[in-house]
Design an enzyme around this catalytic site. Structure first.
Site, short mmCIF file in Angstrom:
data_model
loop_
_atom_site.label_atom_id
_atom_site.label_comp_id
_atom_site.label_asym_id
_atom_site.label_seq_id
_atom_site.Cartn_x
_atom_site.Cartn_y
_atom_site.Cartn_z
CB CYS A 2 -0.88 0.04 1.24
SG CYS A 2 -1.91 -1.40 1.42
NE ARG A 27 4.67 1.51 -1.24
CZ ARG A 27 5.48 1.56 -0.18
NH1 ARG A 27 6.61 2.19 -0.27
NH2 ARG A 27 5.14 0.99 0.94
CD1 TRP A 76 -0.98 -6.54 -0.65
CD2 TRP A 76 -0.37 -6.19 -2.75
NE1 TRP A 76 -0.47 -7.71 -1.11
CE2 TRP A 76 -0.09 -7.54 -2.40
CE3 TRP A 76 -0.07 -5.75 -4.04
CZ2 TRP A 76 0.50 -8.43 -3.29
CZ3 TRP A 76 0.51 -6.65 -4.92
CH2 TRP A 76 0.78 -7.96 -4.55
CG ASN A 102 0.34 2.27 3.70
OD1 ASN A 102 -0.73 2.30 3.11
ND2 ASN A 102 1.47 2.71 3.19
N GLY A 103 -0.62 -0.88 6.76
CA GLY A 103 -0.35 -1.73 7.92
C GLY A 103 -1.54 -2.62 8.20
CD GLU A 484 18.37 -12.10 -8.04
OE1 GLU A 484 17.84 -12.72 -7.12
OE2 GLU A 484 17.95 -11.00 -8.45
CE LYS A 488 15.15 -9.96 -10.62
NZ LYS A 488 15.65 -10.03 -9.28
CD GLU A 491 11.38 -11.04 -9.51
OE1 GLU A 491 10.69 -10.69 -8.55
OE2 GLU A 491 12.60 -10.85 -9.56
CG HIS A 507 21.65 -36.48 -5.17
ND1 HIS A 507 22.14 -37.73 -4.85
CD2 HIS A 507 22.73 -35.68 -5.31
CE1 HIS A 507 23.47 -37.67 -4.80
NE2 HIS A 507 23.84 -36.43 -5.07
CE LYS A 607 11.95 -2.21 -5.75
NZ LYS A 607 12.81 -3.22 -6.42
C1 F6R Z 1 12.88 -9.91 -6.46
C2 F6R Z 1 12.71 -8.97 -5.37
C3 F6R Z 1 12.31 -9.50 -4.05
C4 F6R Z 1 13.02 -8.71 -2.93
C5 F6R Z 1 12.48 -9.16 -1.57
C6 F6R Z 1 13.14 -8.42 -0.44
O1 F6R Z 1 13.29 -9.28 -7.62
O2 F6R Z 1 12.88 -7.80 -5.54
O3 F6R Z 1 12.56 -10.86 -3.93
O4 F6R Z 1 14.39 -8.94 -3.02
O5 F6R Z 1 11.10 -8.93 -1.50
O6 F6R Z 1 12.92 -7.04 -0.52
P1 F6R Z 1 13.86 -6.01 0.22
O7 F6R Z 1 15.20 -6.12 -0.38
O8 F6R Z 1 13.22 -4.69 0.00
O9 F6R Z 1 13.86 -6.42 1.67
#
Ligand code: F6R
Length: 612
Positions: A2, A27, A76, A102-103, A484, A488, A491, A507, A607
């Site tokens: 949010c 976000r 959200w 928010n929260g 990673e 990427k 997602e 395995h 985000k």
């Molecule tokens: C993937 C991504 C997420 C963040 C995770 C942690 O591309 O961005 O997996 O890495 O949500 O977020 P932060 O770094 O903000 O704690």
């Protein structure tokens, strides 16, 4: 998740609010709304399910909302489905007060039931509505708005950042915060609140971060911040170094591509302030070098991509320091009763500095007497503020949901931390230290070189974008890299993908390899490149198509087995993942582009993840 924006200004508020909400779109949200109050106390609200464009469209079809004081929100959904009714702002049943929040209010059901018993009727399924209904209820009883605000804050349990308007006080906006971020911005044309600094950059760079239990009362000319007892506080203002252009696409099709391309500069911004005459200087830690010398165990705690940096960190720190290091998922760490003590160092890694699980892990570590060092991008964020030590990545704002430049800069900073500690502990030879420091300095140039091959990644993506399952394999630092690369891809392109330690495949998972399966084989970690070759042969002999990432030194090994090889410059093996991740980011980006995905805002993702 949010987002909140609020303004107490001198010009019409709606366009300021919509512009702010647009900057918070990244976000992740599923509904949006605004409320403004006119000088004669007319409180007007508009809110809609869906994207901001739906709200804009709805606003354009009606009489303009008029007023210079307003609050806006992107929601959200947590309590109650995404809908017009559940969208914020919420208004009390007397139509006097509007709230964005928010929260999560944990005791909302109990409060809701008690208010229903008093004859108050609720229209939404949200926890937020209890705030506004309770506020109107107390206001009715106490006749003093601030008394009512404090009564509500004393009654609710949970996390909140909120903006409040009241039609009886049309010239002011109230804000309150606990366990959810909220900033105050001081502009020349008014004062602002926002959950995220990017929403403020167009108006001001002078901000104050609200602390838990603070309440602010704002007019166009004045900001007063009070503590939980109602005492007026003198708060320091901070100047944000980020520029508005950093939060705009600047000619790129997507923020993600822009942020990938910014990596040479971002990495340089991380490195350069911490290098003096060939020596790594971490001023943030200098005073506590003694503590650093006594560390017996290191935990790297984070979520998602930041956790993948933690996995890199585990290998790097153990190698450099000979101290046991463990990478932990924050969501698991907090409930796993970790064995922590005064000699443990907990490193929390977070771009946003607001991830709830990482925050909870940090608090658990502190509760158990450990020191917490955080690696954070967003200045003044909650994790940064609650840590004993903070190292900022200085990567600039990251808007695309999928992290790229924050990931690389986190990795670089961890490497620098490892080298600095190795020096303090006398565990690194002069020659090796010099090689690594020299290598760090050259990273931005080498990254530029990797970025020079865009057409290669583009071509590979157009060849493979129709695959519906992709495996990533690697050993040691390449294994961390594969985690990673795979994240990427899934997602942003929605292709199913798994990442495995290459030696683990046989395995169980190798049964999934069949003719045509795409395997991204990472062979950039030179010490184990030959072992990787055996794993590559294992999958090609079962018909897999291999896309390899290799260095100028390991290319020759894998060439004959791979259908395609992304070749990157060879650097010190510990620095190699900084370069290795870039082709993987671009491969995922171009695959998602080919599949027509919403790259900057992938479905179901936010985000900054501020719920458990
Ligand atoms: C993937 C991504 C997420 C963040 C995770 C942690 O591309 O961005 O997996 O890495 O949500 O977020 P932060 O770094 O903000 O704690």
């Amino acid at each position: 998740m949010c987002g909140i924006i609020g303004v107490a200004g001198n010009t019409e508020a709606v366009s300021v609010l919509l512009d702010g909400l647009e900057r918070l779109e990244y976000r992740g949200y599923d509904s949006a709304g605004v409320a403004v109050v006119s000088p004669d106390g007319n409180l007007q609200v508009k809110k809609c399910k869906g994207r901001l464009s739906v709200l804009r469209e709805a606003l354009s079809r009606q009489e303009p909302l008029s007023g210079t004081i307003g609050i806006g929100h992107t929601r959200w959904a947590t309590h109650g489905e995404p809908s017009d009714v559940n969208a914020h702002p919420h208004v009390g049943q007397n139509g006097k007060i509007a709230v964005v929040h928010n929260g999560i209010i944990e005791n909302y059901l109990e409060i809701k039931q008690s208010l229903i018993r008093k004859g108050i009727s609720f229209v939404s399924d949200t926890d937020t509505e209890v705030i506004v209904q309770l506020l109107e209820y107390y206001y009715g009883k106490k006749s003093d708005l601030m008394d009512a605000v404090y009564a509500v804050l004393n009654r609710i349990k949970g996390a909140y950042a909120m903006g409040i308007l009241c039609s009886d006080f049309p010239g002011q906006m109230i804000a309150a915060k606990k366990d959810a971020p909220l900033l105050i911005g001081y502009g020349t044309d008014g004062n602002y609140i926002a959950s995220d600094v990017t929403a403020l950059l167009a108006h001001t760079k002078t901000v104050t971060y609200m602390e838990d239990d603070e309440v602010a009362v704002m007019t166009p000319d004045q900001v007063q911040i009070f503590d939980r007892d109602g005492c007026l506080l003198e708060k320091e203002k901070q100047l944000i170094a980020w520029d508005i252009s950093a939060a705009e696409k600047g000619g790129y099709a997507h923020f993600m591509l822009k942020e990938i391309m910014e990596q040479p500069e971002a990495v340089w911004k991380t490195i350069s302030p911490r290098l003096a005459n060939g020596e790594i200087v971490l001023e943030e830690l200098a005073e506590d070098a003694d503590f650093m010398r006594g560390i017996s165990r290191i935990y790297l705690v984070a979520c998602g991509s930041a956790y993948h940096v933690g996995v890199v960190g585990k290998y790097v720190l153990e190698k450099l320091l000979h101290i046991p290091a463990e990478a932990c998922l924050a969501s698991e760490f907090r409930y796993s009763e970790p064995v922590l003590g005064e000699s443990s160092l907990v490193i929390v890694i977070s771009q946003s500095g607001e991830t709830l699980d990482s925050m909870a892990a940090l608090r658990e570590a502190k509760r158990k007497g450990s020191r917490v060092l955080s690696i954070v991008n967003v200045m003044g964020s909650s994790i940064a503020r609650e840590s004993d030590y903070v190292l900022y990545t200085w990567a600039g704002p990251e808007i695309a949901v999928a992290t790229t430049k924050a990931y690389t800069t986190q990795m670089v900073l961890l490497l620098m931390l490892g080298l600095w500690m190795a020096r303090q502990l006398n565990r690194i030879q002069e020659g090796e230290y010099r090689k690594l420091v020299g290598g760090l300095e050259q990273l931005p140039e080498k990254i530029k070189k990797v970025l020079g091959n865009l057409d290669l990644y583009q071509k590979a993506a157009s060849r493979y974008f129709n695959h519906n399952s992709v495996f990533y394999i690697g050993r040691n630092l390449d294994y961390a890299l594969g985690l990673e690369g795979s994240l990427k891809l899934k997602e942003i392109s929605y292709i199913h993908s798994e990442s495995y330690a290459a030696g683990e495949l046989k395995h169980g998972t190798i049964s999934l390899i069949e003719p045509g399966t795409l395997v991204v084989a990472l062979a950039s970690y030179e010490p184990l490149a030959e072992k990787m070759l055996s794993n590559i042969v294992e999958v090609t002999s079962r018909g897999a198509e291999v896309l390899a990432v290799a260095t100028e030194k390991t290319e020759g090994l894998v060439n004959s087995q791979a259908a395609e090889v992304f070749v990157i410059p060879a650097v010190h093996p510990l620095l190699q993942p900084v370069l290795g991740v870039i082709p993987l980011q671009l491969f995922a980006y171009y695959i998602a582009l080919n599949r027509g995905c919403d790259i900057d805002k992938p479905r179901n993702l936010a985000k900054s993840v501020t719920v458990e």
